[in-house]
Design a protein around this motif. Structure first.
Motif, PDB file in Angstrom:
ATOM      1  N   GLN A  25     -90.259  75.764  45.218  1.00 41.84           N
ATOM      2  CA  GLN A  25     -89.211  76.369  44.384  1.00 41.84           C
ATOM      3  C   GLN A  25     -87.826  76.053  44.929  1.00 41.84           C
ATOM      4  N   PHE A  26     -87.665  76.122  46.248  1.00 38.13           N
ATOM      5  CA  PHE A  26     -86.387  75.750  46.848  1.00 38.13           C
ATOM      6  C   PHE A  26     -86.030  74.310  46.485  1.00 38.13           C
ATOM      7  N   ALA A  27     -87.016  73.416  46.620  1.00 36.49           N
ATOM      8  CA  ALA A  27     -86.769  71.999  46.336  1.00 36.49           C
ATOM      9  C   ALA A  27     -86.410  71.778  44.876  1.00 36.49           C
ATOM     10  N   SER A  28     -87.123  72.443  43.976  1.00 33.45           N
ATOM     11  CA  SER A  28     -86.856  72.271  42.552  1.00 33.45           C
ATOM     12  C   SER A  28     -85.514  72.868  42.155  1.00 33.45           C
ATOM     13  N   SER A  29     -84.980  73.761  43.010  1.00 31.42           N
ATOM     14  CA  SER A  29     -83.663  74.345  42.763  1.00 31.42           C
ATOM     15  C   SER A  29     -82.535  73.470  43.301  1.00 31.42           C
ATOM     16  N   GLY A  30     -82.885  72.337  43.878  1.00 29.19           N
ATOM     17  CA  GLY A  30     -81.887  71.395  44.344  1.00 29.19           C
ATOM     18  C   GLY A  30     -81.606  71.430  45.827  1.00 29.19           C
ATOM     19  N   LEU A  31     -82.366  72.234  46.579  1.00 27.62           N
ATOM     20  CA  LEU A  31     -82.156  72.331  48.019  1.00 27.62           C
ATOM     21  C   LEU A  31     -83.060  71.356  48.762  1.00 27.62           C
ATOM     22  N   SER A  32     -82.491  70.665  49.730  1.00 29.06           N
ATOM     23  CA  SER A  32     -83.300  69.790  50.580  1.00 29.06           C
ATOM     24  C   SER A  32     -84.153  70.673  51.479  1.00 29.06           C
TER      25      SER A  32
END
Length: 219
Positions: A25-32
């Motif tokens: 979810q973090f990754a899909s939100s644009g966070l590396s």
């Protein structure tokens, strides 16, 4: 870079399910995002579709040789912005003399700290130096639990461990109920007790019993 340890000393509480889905979810939100699997069961690999693969490098190697660079163990997944460091399913803790600060030192190196926005750590259920490494380096904790009385006792014990080794305040951890059955009075009683003891802000809404979560690891 913010480091989250998903931890509970009680096995079967949903740590890996939480870790994999939270990192995705973090990754899909644009966070590396970097997901680290410290649990020698290695189930996070299964959740990322990497089951059966043999990894030349894994996170447990740094406990055997702290001079290794954690960045050389990173695997890029098929998910954009989501990187992964696998576990060693054959690692036996106790055969090495280990420092509880090894992981902290690795993650704080400039090249690593500048590369990732978030690190999610799936931790082992057993108390040992590997778990303490996660406790020492984490900025915050998510504690998944099944709402039973023994879980309440286990949460108290784990928070004492955090306070002993990290000196965190109560705002640094969140409690995540898993497999909630709202028709089960014992579940409701345990949740009310936790809310009274730890406060409303520490207790997340939770995840109901859902077989699709288990099936997702089989896909």
């Amino acid at each position: 870079m913010f480091i989250i340890a998903v931890a509970n000393r009680k096995g079967g509480s949903g740590k890996t399910t939480t870790s994999v889905n939270l990192a995705a979810q973090f990754a899909s939100s644009g966070l590396s995002t970097l997901l680290i699997d410290l649990d020698t069961q290695g189930h996070a690999s299964q959740g990322l579709g990497l089951a059966g693969q043999v990894f030349a490098n894994n996170i447990h190697h740094i406990f055997e040789n702290p001079s290794l660079n954690i960045l050389n163990m990173v695997i890029e997944t098929v998910h954009p912005r989501l990187s992964f460091i696998p576990a060693d399913i054959n690692f036996i803790e106790g055969s090495q003399t280990m420092d509880a600060n090894i992981l902290h030192q690795q993650l704080q190196q400039k090249a690593c700290a500048s590369q990732y926005d978030v690190v999610v750590i799936d931790t082992p259920p057993t108390l040992g130096t590997v778990l303490l490494n996660a406790v020492v380096c984490a900025n915050g904790f998510i504690i998944p639990f099944i709402p039973h009385h023994l879980s309440y006792v286990g949460i108290q014990q784990f928070i004492q461990l955090i306070e002993q080794h990290h000196h965190n305040s109560s705002s640094d951890y969140l409690l995540l109920p898993m497999m909630i059955e709202k028709r089960t009075l014992h579940h409701l009683h345990t949740l009310r007790l936790l809310q009274q003891v730890f406060g409303h802000d520490c207790l997340l809404r939770g995840v109901r019993t859902n077989i699709k979560l288990a099936e997702a690891f089989e896909a």
